[in-house]
Design a protein around this motif. Structure first.
Motif, mmCIF file in Angstrom:
data_model
loop_
_atom_site.group_PDB
_atom_site.id
_atom_site.type_symbol
_atom_site.label_atom_id
_atom_site.label_comp_id
_atom_site.label_asym_id
_atom_site.label_seq_id
_atom_site.Cartn_x
_atom_site.Cartn_y
_atom_site.Cartn_z
ATOM 1 N N VAL A 1 7.228 -17.866 30.968
ATOM 2 C CA VAL A 1 8.084 -17.130 31.904
ATOM 3 C C VAL A 1 8.657 -15.893 31.235
ATOM 4 N N GLN A 2 9.090 -16.049 29.996
ATOM 5 C CA GLN A 2 9.612 -14.897 29.256
ATOM 6 C C GLN A 2 8.516 -13.853 29.036
ATOM 7 N N LEU B 1 4.805 -10.731 43.032
ATOM 8 C CA LEU B 1 4.333 -11.721 42.058
ATOM 9 C C LEU B 1 5.439 -12.708 41.695
ATOM 10 N N LEU B 2 6.680 -12.217 41.581
ATOM 11 C CA LEU B 2 7.786 -13.113 41.270
ATOM 12 C C LEU B 2 8.005 -14.142 42.379
ATOM 13 N N ALA B 3 7.646 -13.776 43.609
ATOM 14 C CA ALA B 3 7.775 -14.729 44.714
ATOM 15 C C ALA B 3 6.577 -15.662 44.818
ATOM 16 N N VAL B 4 5.382 -15.146 44.507
ATOM 17 C CA VAL B 4 4.163 -15.929 44.701
ATOM 18 C C VAL B 4 3.937 -16.920 43.560
ATOM 19 N N SER C 1 2.777 -22.265 41.697
ATOM 20 C CA SER C 1 3.034 -23.293 40.698
ATOM 21 C C SER C 1 3.555 -24.569 41.344
ATOM 22 N N LEU C 2 4.463 -24.419 42.311
ATOM 23 C CA LEU C 2 4.993 -25.588 43.016
ATOM 24 C C LEU C 2 3.894 -26.309 43.790
ATOM 25 N N THR D 1 2.612 -30.098 42.944
ATOM 26 C CA THR D 1 2.745 -31.142 43.963
ATOM 27 C C THR D 1 1.398 -31.764 44.291
ATOM 28 N N VAL D 2 0.361 -30.943 44.422
ATOM 29 C CA VAL D 2 -0.958 -31.472 44.755
ATOM 30 C C VAL D 2 -1.516 -32.305 43.606
#
Length: 350
Positions: A48-49, A89-92, A97-98, A102-103
């Motif tokens: 993330v950094q 990109l920060l939203a997608v 990832s979520l 989850t899948v």
């Protein structure tokens, strides 16, 4: 002839140097590579950094290169575009990832047995069990909330758009705005206070009442916007023919905006389907199947996820069941959104 030559050269003189179309990709690749080097050199182990450093380098690099090649004016346009891409990109990235997490974790136990059985006498630490009781509870609670909240929300929106004038309309608008931002736990506490007054035990319909409170302002706002999009010429033409106003609303205004209204209701259902706090307070949960929402505690998918995850400290089975139920809930919300889009296209004015 010289004048024509000068005229031909003017467009070329006004057109400055331009960066190639592949330049944003090259700048992005360079920013990522430089961010990795900085991260490794600085001892940063979080991706993330690295991503945040790459985003900052991409914006600064785009501005610097564009300023040098195209000028400051065009560089400002480039940096605005870069900021939009970074925000996208920060939203997608968290969403992808979520979804992937989850899948990948939910498919471990998600099968027909899991969907068709309840927890029953299965302990949280044991393998087996399913979410059939939670699916029934969610469908009944959300369905009853829709039956209560959707008509009230639509009728309130019709009043505000078609009849609302004066202080009463202003008061209704104010309370709708307040209810839009009300925390779900507050709605649950309101219904819980009524249950304590009348000495009622937890039951599914109480959760439906709290969910209806959360649903109504969303339906009001979406329906209100859809009704405002109906051209006034249609209303005036109907009234000019001597049609009463109530019949004009019923036969002209509502059919014209039915696609948007239905979409708003679907999105409101998707919004309340994942609420946990009111259900935890009012429905209380039940590992057995309870088909009667008006009597006894009842399960629901959000509450099932919370309870299984809370018991997953020393039990991998409960942990896997929580992720499988999360995947089921996401699939349910996704289906509702797809249905809403389909209805919106089907009923869109042509």
């Amino acid at each position: 002839m010289s004048t024509a030559a000068v005229t031909d050269k003017r467009p070329g003189s006004l057109r400055g140097a331009r960066l190639p179309k592949w330049s944003p990709w090259a700048i992005a690749a360079g920013s990522v590579a430089l961010a990795v080097v900085i991260g490794l050199a600085g001892g940063l182990h979080s991706k993330v950094q690295w991503g945040l450093i790459a985003a900052i380098l991409f914006v600064l690099g785009t501005y610097g290169i564009a300023t040098r090649v195209e000028g400051r004016r065009q560089a400002k346009d480039r940096i605005a575009t870069s900021l939009v891409w970074v925000a996208f990109l920060l939203a997608v990235v968290p969403l992808v990832s979520l979804g992937w997490t989850t899948v990948s974790r939910g498919v471990k136990v998600l099968d027909f047995y899991f969907l068709s059985h309840s927890m029953g006498v299965v302990a949280d630490s044991e393998a087996g069990g399913g979410i059939y009781h939670a699916i029934i509870g969610s469908l009944e609670q959300v369905g009853l909330a829709t039956v209560i909240g959707a008509p009230i929300g639509v009728l309130t929106a019709i009043y505000l758009v078609e009849y609302g004038r004066g202080r009463l309309s202003q008061a209704v608008t104010f309370f709708v705005d307040v209810m839009t931002g009300i925390p779900s736990i507050v709605a649950g506490l309101f219904i819980l206070s009524l249950m304590l007054i009348f000495k009622m035990q937890p039951f599914g319909f109480a959760g439906s009442l709290a969910l209806a409170i959360l649903m109504m302002p969303v339906v009001v706002r979406s329906t209100e916007e859809m009704l405002k999009l109906v051209p006034n010429e249609l209303r005036e033409a109907s009234l000019a023919l001597g049609v009463p106003k109530w019949r004009t609303i019923l036969k002209v205004v509502l059919p014209t905006s039915i696609g948007g209204i239905t979409t708003g209701i679907m999105l409101a259902i998707a919004r309340i389907a994942g609420e946990t706090a009111p259900v935890l307070l009012l429905v209380f949960g039940n590992p057995f199947i309870n088909n009667n929402p008006f009597e006894g505690a009842q399960a629901s998918l959000p509450l099932y996820i919370y309870q299984q995850y809370a018991q997953s400290a020393g039990a991998n089975a409960a942990y896997d069941r929580a992720w499988a139920a999360s995947l089921t809930l996401i699939a349910f919300v996704m289906i509702l959104n797809l249905v809403a889009r389909g209805i919106a296209r089907w009923k869109a004015p042509r």
